[in-house]
Design a protein around this motif. Structure first.
Motif, PDB file in Angstrom:
ATOM      1  N   HIS A 159      67.180 107.997  78.988  1.00 12.25           N
ATOM      2  CA  HIS A 159      66.785 108.960  77.956  1.00 12.25           C
ATOM      3  C   HIS A 159      68.008 109.702  77.420  1.00 12.25           C
ATOM      4  O   HIS A 159      68.860 110.150  78.174  1.00 12.25           O
ATOM      5  N   VAL A 160      68.064 109.837  76.071  1.00 12.39           N
ATOM      6  CA  VAL A 160      69.182 110.558  75.433  1.00 12.39           C
ATOM      7  C   VAL A 160      68.650 111.456  74.324  1.00 12.39           C
ATOM      8  O   VAL A 160      67.874 111.016  73.480  1.00 12.39           O
ATOM      9  N   GLU A 161      69.083 112.714  74.348  1.00  8.42           N
ATOM     10  CA  GLU A 161      68.895 113.643  73.228  1.00  8.42           C
ATOM     11  C   GLU A 161      70.229 114.321  73.012  1.00  8.42           C
ATOM     12  O   GLU A 161      70.661 115.131  73.830  1.00  8.42           O
ATOM     13  N   SER A 162      70.892 113.984  71.897  1.00 12.58           N
ATOM     14  CA  SER A 162      72.256 114.450  71.680  1.00 12.58           C
ATOM     15  C   SER A 162      72.527 114.578  70.187  1.00 12.58           C
ATOM     16  O   SER A 162      71.815 113.992  69.364  1.00 12.58           O
ATOM     17  N   GLY A 163      73.557 115.352  69.837  1.00 12.25           N
ATOM     18  CA  GLY A 163      73.866 115.464  68.423  1.00 12.25           C
ATOM     19  C   GLY A 163      75.023 116.372  68.088  1.00 12.25           C
ATOM     20  O   GLY A 163      75.912 116.618  68.921  1.00 12.25           O
ATOM     21  N   LEU A 164      74.999 116.878  66.860  1.00 16.05           N
ATOM     22  CA  LEU A 164      76.048 117.718  66.317  1.00 16.05           C
ATOM     23  C   LEU A 164      75.640 119.179  66.437  1.00 16.05           C
ATOM     24  O   LEU A 164      74.476 119.527  66.203  1.00 16.05           O
ATOM     25  N   LEU A 165      76.607 120.041  66.742  1.00 17.76           N
ATOM     26  CA  LEU A 165      76.345 121.476  66.869  1.00 17.76           C
ATOM     27  C   LEU A 165      77.410 122.243  66.104  1.00 17.76           C
ATOM     28  O   LEU A 165      78.604 122.084  66.365  1.00 17.76           O
ATOM     29  N   THR A 166      76.980 123.052  65.143  1.00 19.57           N
ATOM     30  CA  THR A 166      77.877 123.947  64.423  1.00 19.57           C
ATOM     31  C   THR A 166      77.583 125.372  64.859  1.00 19.57           C
ATOM     32  O   THR A 166      76.429 125.821  64.789  1.00 19.57           O
ATOM     33  N   LEU A 167      78.618 126.067  65.311  1.00 17.16           N
ATOM     34  CA  LEU A 167      78.486 127.431  65.821  1.00 17.16           C
ATOM     35  C   LEU A 167      79.259 128.388  64.927  1.00 17.16           C
ATOM     36  O   LEU A 167      80.408 128.118  64.575  1.00 17.16           O
ATOM     37  N   THR A 168      78.658 129.516  64.583  1.00 16.61           N
ATOM     38  CA  THR A 168      79.353 130.508  63.773  1.00 16.61           C
ATOM     39  C   THR A 168      78.628 131.847  63.863  1.00 16.61           C
ATOM     40  O   THR A 168      77.414 131.885  64.117  1.00 16.61           O
ATOM     41  N   ASP A 169      79.379 132.936  63.629  1.00 18.38           N
ATOM     42  CA  ASP A 169      78.759 134.259  63.550  1.00 18.38           C
ATOM     43  C   ASP A 169      78.676 134.734  62.103  1.00 18.38           C
ATOM     44  O   ASP A 169      78.322 135.876  61.829  1.00 18.38           O
ATOM     45  N   THR A 170      79.014 133.856  61.157  1.00 21.87           N
ATOM     46  CA  THR A 170      78.959 134.216  59.744  1.00 21.87           C
ATOM     47  C   THR A 170      77.543 134.025  59.196  1.00 21.87           C
ATOM     48  O   THR A 170      76.725 133.314  59.783  1.00 21.87           O
ATOM     49  N   ARG A 171      77.287 134.627  58.057  1.00 21.43           N
ATOM     50  CA  ARG A 171      75.971 134.517  57.438  1.00 21.43           C
ATOM     51  C   ARG A 171      75.783 133.112  56.871  1.00 21.43           C
ATOM     52  O   ARG A 171      76.656 132.590  56.171  1.00 21.43           O
ATOM     53  N   VAL A 172      74.647 132.530  57.159  1.00 20.91           N
ATOM     54  CA  VAL A 172      74.316 131.163  56.719  1.00 20.91           C
ATOM     55  C   VAL A 172      73.107 131.230  55.802  1.00 20.91           C
ATOM     56  O   VAL A 172      72.099 131.861  56.133  1.00 20.91           O
ATOM     57  N   SER A 173      73.213 130.598  54.644  1.00 19.09           N
ATOM     58  CA  SER A 173      72.071 130.604  53.724  1.00 19.09           C
ATOM     59  C   SER A 173      71.137 129.424  53.973  1.00 19.09           C
ATOM     60  O   SER A 173      69.923 129.523  53.753  1.00 19.09           O
TER      61      SER A 173
END
Length: 349
Positions: A159-173
């Motif tokens: 079993h695999v659940e994996s991907g891309l992660l973008t981390l930020t403390d800025t405001r995201v629309s």
């Protein structure tokens, strides 16, 4: 004669059982195949800090190797033998080491690839939750690899659940998952990666424009057509956003070497080797932001040694209205993952 008939019956039963199991498994993985839409909304993080054209903006990109590919590991797809580390403790130690690297190299946004949510290969560690908690940042996640059961090699990936992660403390629309062209046909595609772009929009203070961040991890193990198709789609997305008046930064693991970087020649041609990507494919005014001071990736045919085959396959592409002030590979000697962080510092024109 009786013995031969008995042996033939036993053989027939065994063959029937094998066919039955194989057919059942094929039906199972086909029914359970992950089938994402072309575009899907992603739950955005709740950051509040605003960005502006007056301040520099920094991004650190790192393929984390699901915290399972530290310096002592090899991997069966690269010519090694292993499927996962020997213990969960090793994964936890790698996670802590990766967080230490990210804290050392502070950034406005982090592009992480191969982040597991719940996978056999990383002992079911929720790495998204861990990175968010340890860095104190909100994260946006897009699946790049989601299979109920990958039945190869032995012991299996499972079993695999994996991907891309973008981390930020800025405001995201807004944040979106953009599906990339698939590299494999049925039945291989049922248990293979479904690559994507993770697109995140950041409003730019005092401007009607947005900074569009694109986290990526392109195809690695196809014959080349997949990487080419995915690269073309990536570039179309970049150009489309720039024509809207936006600033664009795309970065991550391209699984391709960049034109002009010859510092780390490919000596091992028997195992995995990356493709190549040239400047001529870029839309007008766009440019790569890469550094070869240190390699960004190593071959996993064996545990890491000073003579290991290495490459530069991680970096960034920026739009013409983004001024690159610095791009730097951060050398950590492949201690916690098979890649090295790359830090980009820019200003918005």
């Amino acid at each position: 004669m009786k013995m031969l008939k008995k042996a033939a019956k036993i053989m027939a039963v065994v063959i029937t059982a094998v066919v039955f199991v194989f057919t059942g498994l094929l039906i199972f993985v086909t029914v359970m195949e992950y089938r994402p839409q072309k575009t899907e909304s992603i739950k955005k993080s709740e950051g509040t800090r605003e960005i502006s054209r007056e301040d520099p903006f920094t991004v650190v990109s790192l393929n984390t190797g699901y915290a399972g590919l530290g310096k002592d590991e090899d991997f069966f797809m690269d010519g090694g033998t292993k499927v996962r580390p020997d213990s969960k403790i090793q994964v936890e130690e790698n996670l802590a080491g990766i967080v230490g690297m990210l804290k050392e190299h502070k950034a406005d946004a982090y592009f992480l690839q191969e982040v597991d949510l719940d996978s056999k290969r990383s002992y079911s560690t929720d790495q998204k939750k861990y990175y968010e908690a340890m860095l104190g940042l909100g994260g946006m996640f897009a699946y790049n690899f989601k299979v109920a059961y990958a039945p190869y090699p032995w012991p299996t990936i499972g079993h695999v659940e994996s991907g891309l992660l973008t981390l930020t403390d800025t405001r995201v629309s807004k944040a979106e998952r953009i599906a990339l062209p698939e590299s494999f046909s049925w039945p291989l595609k049922t248990c293979n990666l479904k690559r994507c772009l993770l697109k995140t929009r950041l409003p730019v203070k005092g401007s009607g424009a947005e900074l569009v961040l694109i986290n990526l991890h392109l195809e690695a193990y196809d014959s080349g057509e997949g990487k080419e198709a995915q690269s073309k789609m990536l570039l179309n997305v970049l150009e489309e956003e720039y024509k809207k008046g936006n600033y664009v930064i795309a970065g991550g693991d391209f699984n391709q070497t960049f034109e002009g970087i010859t510092k780390y020649p490919i000596r091992n041609k028997e195992d995995w080797s990356p493709g190549a990507i040239g400047n001529e494919i870029l839309p007008e005014g766009f440019k790569f932001a890469v550094d070869d001071s240190y390699p960004t990736c190593r071959l996993l045919n064996k545990a890491y040694e000073k003579d290991s085959q290495v490459y530069v396959i991680d970096g960034f592409i920026v739009s013409p209205n983004v001024q690159v002030e610095q791009v730097k590979v951060l050398d950590h000697d492949f201690h916690y993952t098979d890649h090295q962080p790359v830090r980009l510092k820019v200003r918005l024109k």
